[in-house]
Design an enzyme around this catalytic site. Structure first.
Site, PDB file in Angstrom:
ATOM      1  N   TRP A  78      59.637  18.979  44.655  1.00  0.00           N
ATOM      2  CA  TRP A  78      58.304  19.546  44.883  1.00  0.00           C
ATOM      3  C   TRP A  78      57.444  19.463  43.617  1.00  0.00           C
ATOM      4  O   TRP A  78      56.247  19.190  43.690  1.00  0.00           O
ATOM      5  CB  TRP A  78      58.430  21.000  45.346  1.00  0.00           C
ATOM      6  CG  TRP A  78      58.659  21.123  46.823  1.00  0.00           C
ATOM      7  CD1 TRP A  78      59.264  20.215  47.628  1.00  0.00           C
ATOM      8  CD2 TRP A  78      58.266  22.210  47.673  1.00  0.00           C
ATOM      9  NE1 TRP A  78      59.296  20.658  48.922  1.00  0.00           N
ATOM     10  CE2 TRP A  78      58.689  21.882  48.979  1.00  0.00           C
ATOM     11  CE3 TRP A  78      57.627  23.411  47.444  1.00  0.00           C
ATOM     12  CZ2 TRP A  78      58.465  22.737  50.055  1.00  0.00           C
ATOM     13  CZ3 TRP A  78      57.420  24.272  48.528  1.00  0.00           C
ATOM     14  CH2 TRP A  78      57.825  23.935  49.820  1.00  0.00           C
ATOM     15  N   ASP A  99      63.452  28.091  37.436  1.00  0.00           N
ATOM     16  CA  ASP A  99      64.690  28.130  38.202  1.00  0.00           C
ATOM     17  C   ASP A  99      65.771  28.764  37.335  1.00  0.00           C
ATOM     18  O   ASP A  99      65.690  28.731  36.104  1.00  0.00           O
ATOM     19  CB  ASP A  99      65.107  26.715  38.615  1.00  0.00           C
ATOM     20  CG  ASP A  99      66.045  26.719  39.818  1.00  0.00           C
ATOM     21  OD1 ASP A  99      65.668  26.175  40.873  1.00  0.00           O
ATOM     22  OD2 ASP A  99      67.151  27.279  39.725  1.00  0.00           O
ATOM     23  N   ASP A 139      60.631  26.580  47.750  1.00  0.00           N
ATOM     24  CA  ASP A 139      61.518  25.925  48.708  1.00  0.00           C
ATOM     25  C   ASP A 139      62.922  26.526  48.594  1.00  0.00           C
ATOM     26  O   ASP A 139      63.911  25.908  48.953  1.00  0.00           O
ATOM     27  CB  ASP A 139      61.560  24.410  48.443  1.00  0.00           C
ATOM     28  CG  ASP A 139      62.155  23.628  49.612  1.00  0.00           C
ATOM     29  OD1 ASP A 139      61.942  24.040  50.766  1.00  0.00           O
ATOM     30  OD2 ASP A 139      62.831  22.619  49.371  1.00  0.00           O
ATOM     31  N   LYS A 179      59.582  28.537  52.233  1.00  0.00           N
ATOM     32  CA  LYS A 179      60.506  28.185  53.308  1.00  0.00           C
ATOM     33  C   LYS A 179      61.082  29.442  53.948  1.00  0.00           C
ATOM     34  O   LYS A 179      61.470  30.380  53.255  1.00  0.00           O
ATOM     35  CB  LYS A 179      61.640  27.324  52.758  1.00  0.00           C
ATOM     36  CG  LYS A 179      62.716  26.989  53.794  1.00  0.00           C
ATOM     37  CD  LYS A 179      63.567  25.806  53.390  1.00  0.00           C
ATOM     38  CE  LYS A 179      64.419  26.062  52.180  1.00  0.00           C
ATOM     39  NZ  LYS A 179      65.223  24.875  51.824  1.00  0.00           N
TER      40      LYS A 179
END
Length: 228
Positions: A78, A99, A139, A179
């Protein structure tokens, strides 16, 4: 290797003593997935890149000069799409990816290995962006237990937390994309988003596997003020 009904080559993975059936089926699906093959050919880190591309082609989320946050970014599919669309390489726009896992460098993308749940994360992110965000996207998927109701609650809870984080860093008028998986546990999440955004949509791009309950929530028109 055989051909399927459409004439495409189909790779069959042999079962081994050390390979579980679930692992065999997953590997076989990956090897025969046209989006996986295309991603490798076109230099994207994951097939998920095409999901964002298709959503953006339809709703025009990513524009040159925008500031974008990619939550749970690894391996970076992404972020690759966002960096190209907003002009991050030319410093027209900015993409900040975060992350818990390490992520290999992507041209134009600022990466931080941190937990977005940390109290200091919004402040750190605004500093890296040089201000607020125009789009927060996620996501991410929660780790599953195999117990359906528990997994649904975990998934929705993760999105609720990501949405609350987005409200900490978004500029007025900004957007949130995340998501989710189709379930009956989304009522509170949708109520939360309707309070904070003017328009809520459910989106299922063609790159999402048709046999999956995966879909995306797109919230646009952030009503709030960026929090101090």
């Amino acid at each position: 290797m055989t051909k399927d009904k459409t004439g495409r080559l189909h790779v069959t993975v042999r079962s081994g003593r050390k390979r579980k059936l679930s692992s065999k089926l997953w590997l076989e699906r990956q090897l025969n997935d046209p989006y996986v093959v295309r991603a490798k050919r076109e230099g994207f880190r994951s097939r998920a890149a095409y999901k964002l591309k298709e959503i953006d082609d339809k709703y025009k989320l990513l524009k040159p000069g925008m500031a974008v946050v990619d939550l749970g970014a690894a391996p970076g599919g992404w972020s690759q799409i966002a960096a190209a669309k907003v002009g991050a390489v030319d410093r027209k726009g900015r993409v900040v990816a975060i992350d818990l896992l390490e992520m290999a460098e992507i041209p134009g993308v600022i990466f931080a290995q941190l937990d977005f749940l940390d109290d200091e994360a919004p402040e750190k992110l605004r500093a890296m962006l040089g201000g607020g965000a125009d789009l927060v996207m996620s996501d991410m998927a929660a780790n599953t237990t195999g117990h359906r109701k528990t997994d649904q609650l975990r998934i929705v809870g993760l999105v609720e937390t990501a949405a609350a984080f987005a409200c900490e860093v978004l500029k007025p008028g900004g957007a949130f994309l995340a998501k989710v998986f189709q379930s009956g546990a989304e009522a509170e999440l949708l109520a939360q988003l309707k309070r904070d955004f003017t328009t809520i949509r459910h989106v299922k791009p063609a790159a999402s596997r048709q046999d999956s309950s995966e879909r995306y929530l797109l919230a646009t028109g952030f009503r709030g003020q960026q929090r101090p």
